[in-house]
Motif scaffolding. Structure first.
Motif, PDB file in Angstrom:
ATOM      1  N   ALA A  16       0.806  -1.221   0.000  1.00  0.00           N
ATOM      2  CA  ALA A  16       0.000   0.000   0.000  1.00  0.00           C
ATOM      3  C   ALA A  16       0.840   1.273   0.000  1.00  0.00           C
ATOM      4  O   ALA A  16       0.437   2.284  -0.572  1.00  0.00           O
ATOM      5  CB  ALA A  16      -0.940   0.001   1.209  1.00  0.00           C
ATOM      6  N   GLU A  17       2.019   1.233   0.625  1.00  0.00           N
ATOM      7  CA  GLU A  17       2.816   2.452   0.779  1.00  0.00           C
ATOM      8  C   GLU A  17       4.004   2.557  -0.179  1.00  0.00           C
ATOM      9  O   GLU A  17       4.528   3.641  -0.377  1.00  0.00           O
ATOM     10  CB  GLU A  17       3.329   2.554   2.221  1.00  0.00           C
ATOM     11  N   VAL A  18       4.430   1.430  -0.758  1.00  0.00           N
ATOM     12  CA  VAL A  18       5.613   1.468  -1.625  1.00  0.00           C
ATOM     13  C   VAL A  18       5.294   0.980  -3.035  1.00  0.00           C
ATOM     14  O   VAL A  18       5.467   1.715  -4.012  1.00  0.00           O
ATOM     15  CB  VAL A  18       6.762   0.619  -1.011  1.00  0.00           C
ATOM     16  N   ILE A  19       4.835  -0.232  -3.143  1.00  0.00           N
ATOM     17  CA  ILE A  19       4.670  -0.856  -4.465  1.00  0.00           C
ATOM     18  C   ILE A  19       3.562  -0.167  -5.283  1.00  0.00           C
ATOM     19  O   ILE A  19       3.779   0.205  -6.431  1.00  0.00           O
ATOM     20  CB  ILE A  19       4.395  -2.360  -4.317  1.00  0.00           C
ATOM     21  N   PRO A  21       2.050   2.881  -4.941  1.00  0.00           N
ATOM     22  CA  PRO A  21       2.298   4.274  -5.371  1.00  0.00           C
ATOM     23  C   PRO A  21       3.370   4.402  -6.452  1.00  0.00           C
ATOM     24  O   PRO A  21       3.287   5.279  -7.307  1.00  0.00           O
ATOM     25  CB  PRO A  21       2.753   4.971  -4.097  1.00  0.00           C
ATOM     26  N   ILE A  22       4.349   3.513  -6.449  1.00  0.00           N
ATOM     27  CA  ILE A  22       5.431   3.634  -7.415  1.00  0.00           C
ATOM     28  C   ILE A  22       5.063   3.031  -8.762  1.00  0.00           C
ATOM     29  O   ILE A  22       5.332   3.621  -9.815  1.00  0.00           O
ATOM     30  CB  ILE A  22       6.718   2.974  -6.872  1.00  0.00           C
ATOM     31  N   TYR A  23       4.427   1.861  -8.759  1.00  0.00           N
ATOM     32  CA  TYR A  23       4.212   1.140 -10.012  1.00  0.00           C
ATOM     33  C   TYR A  23       2.807   1.264 -10.593  1.00  0.00           C
ATOM     34  O   TYR A  23       2.640   1.297 -11.812  1.00  0.00           O
ATOM     35  CB  TYR A  23       4.541  -0.343  -9.825  1.00  0.00           C
ATOM     36  N   LEU A  24       1.794   1.294  -9.744  1.00  0.00           N
ATOM     37  CA  LEU A  24       0.431   1.242 -10.281  1.00  0.00           C
ATOM     38  C   LEU A  24      -0.285   2.587 -10.288  1.00  0.00           C
ATOM     39  O   LEU A  24      -1.051   2.865 -11.207  1.00  0.00           O
ATOM     40  CB  LEU A  24      -0.396   0.227  -9.471  1.00  0.00           C
ATOM     41  N   PRO A  26       0.818   5.700 -10.850  1.00  0.00           N
ATOM     42  CA  PRO A  26       1.096   6.551 -12.022  1.00  0.00           C
ATOM     43  C   PRO A  26       0.358   6.109 -13.286  1.00  0.00           C
ATOM     44  O   PRO A  26       0.050   6.922 -14.145  1.00  0.00           O
ATOM     45  CB  PRO A  26       2.608   6.431 -12.212  1.00  0.00           C
ATOM     46  N   LEU A  27       0.045   4.829 -13.371  1.00  0.00           N
ATOM     47  CA  LEU A  27      -0.684   4.331 -14.528  1.00  0.00           C
ATOM     48  C   LEU A  27      -2.193   4.517 -14.382  1.00  0.00           C
ATOM     49  O   LEU A  27      -2.945   4.268 -15.320  1.00  0.00           O
ATOM     50  CB  LEU A  27      -0.386   2.839 -14.728  1.00  0.00           C
ATOM     51  N   GLY A  28      -2.625   4.904 -13.186  1.00  0.00           N
ATOM     52  CA  GLY A  28      -4.056   5.039 -12.931  1.00  0.00           C
ATOM     53  C   GLY A  28      -4.736   3.694 -12.806  1.00  0.00           C
ATOM     54  O   GLY A  28      -5.947   3.577 -12.992  1.00  0.00           O
ATOM     55  N   PHE A  29      -3.971   2.675 -12.463  1.00  0.00           N
ATOM     56  CA  PHE A  29      -4.480   1.306 -12.409  1.00  0.00           C
ATOM     57  C   PHE A  29      -4.948   0.974 -10.997  1.00  0.00           C
ATOM     58  O   PHE A  29      -4.173   0.982 -10.056  1.00  0.00           O
ATOM     59  CB  PHE A  29      -3.380   0.338 -12.840  1.00  0.00           C
ATOM     60  N   MET A  30      -6.222   0.708 -10.846  1.00  0.00           N
ATOM     61  CA  MET A  30      -6.833   0.300  -9.586  1.00  0.00           C
ATOM     62  C   MET A  30      -6.455   1.201  -8.409  1.00  0.00           C
ATOM     63  O   MET A  30      -5.786   0.774  -7.464  1.00  0.00           O
ATOM     64  CB  MET A  30      -6.471  -1.148  -9.262  1.00  0.00           C
ATOM     65  N   PRO A  31      -6.887   2.436  -8.408  1.00  0.00           N
ATOM     66  CA  PRO A  31      -6.531   3.342  -7.311  1.00  0.00           C
ATOM     67  C   PRO A  31      -7.137   2.927  -5.971  1.00  0.00           C
ATOM     68  O   PRO A  31      -6.667   3.338  -4.919  1.00  0.00           O
ATOM     69  CB  PRO A  31      -7.082   4.691  -7.763  1.00  0.00           C
TER      70      PRO A  31
END
Length: 70
Positions: A16-19, A21-24, A26-31
């Motif tokens: 929730a705090e690292v993976i 925000p960094i990977y998903l 920015p893509l707008g994937f499953m906020p």
């Protein structure tokens, strides 16, 4: 049992705090995914506590009843 709890909470926190925000994010994937996983984890934990408490209460009641009958 406690180690498993900390492991699950650690993985959830890392996601929730690292993976996410960094990977998903920015893509707008499953906020909603981190909040959903947190809610599901809490629901499972509360249900598990309820089941364990119920079993212990029933066992204690049965033992008390058996001792009282004898």
């Amino acid at each position: 049992e406690t180690n498993v709890t900390f492991a699950v909470l650690g993985v959830l926190f890392a996601f929730a705090e690292v993976i996410h925000p960094i990977y998903l994010r920015p893509l707008g994937f499953m906020p909603f995914l981190p909040q959903m996983l947190t809610s599901v984890t809490c629901a499972v934990g509360i249900t598990w506590c309820f089941v364990i408490s119920s079993v212990r209460i029933i066992q204690d009641g049965l033992l008390h009843w058996i001792e009282h009958v004898e």
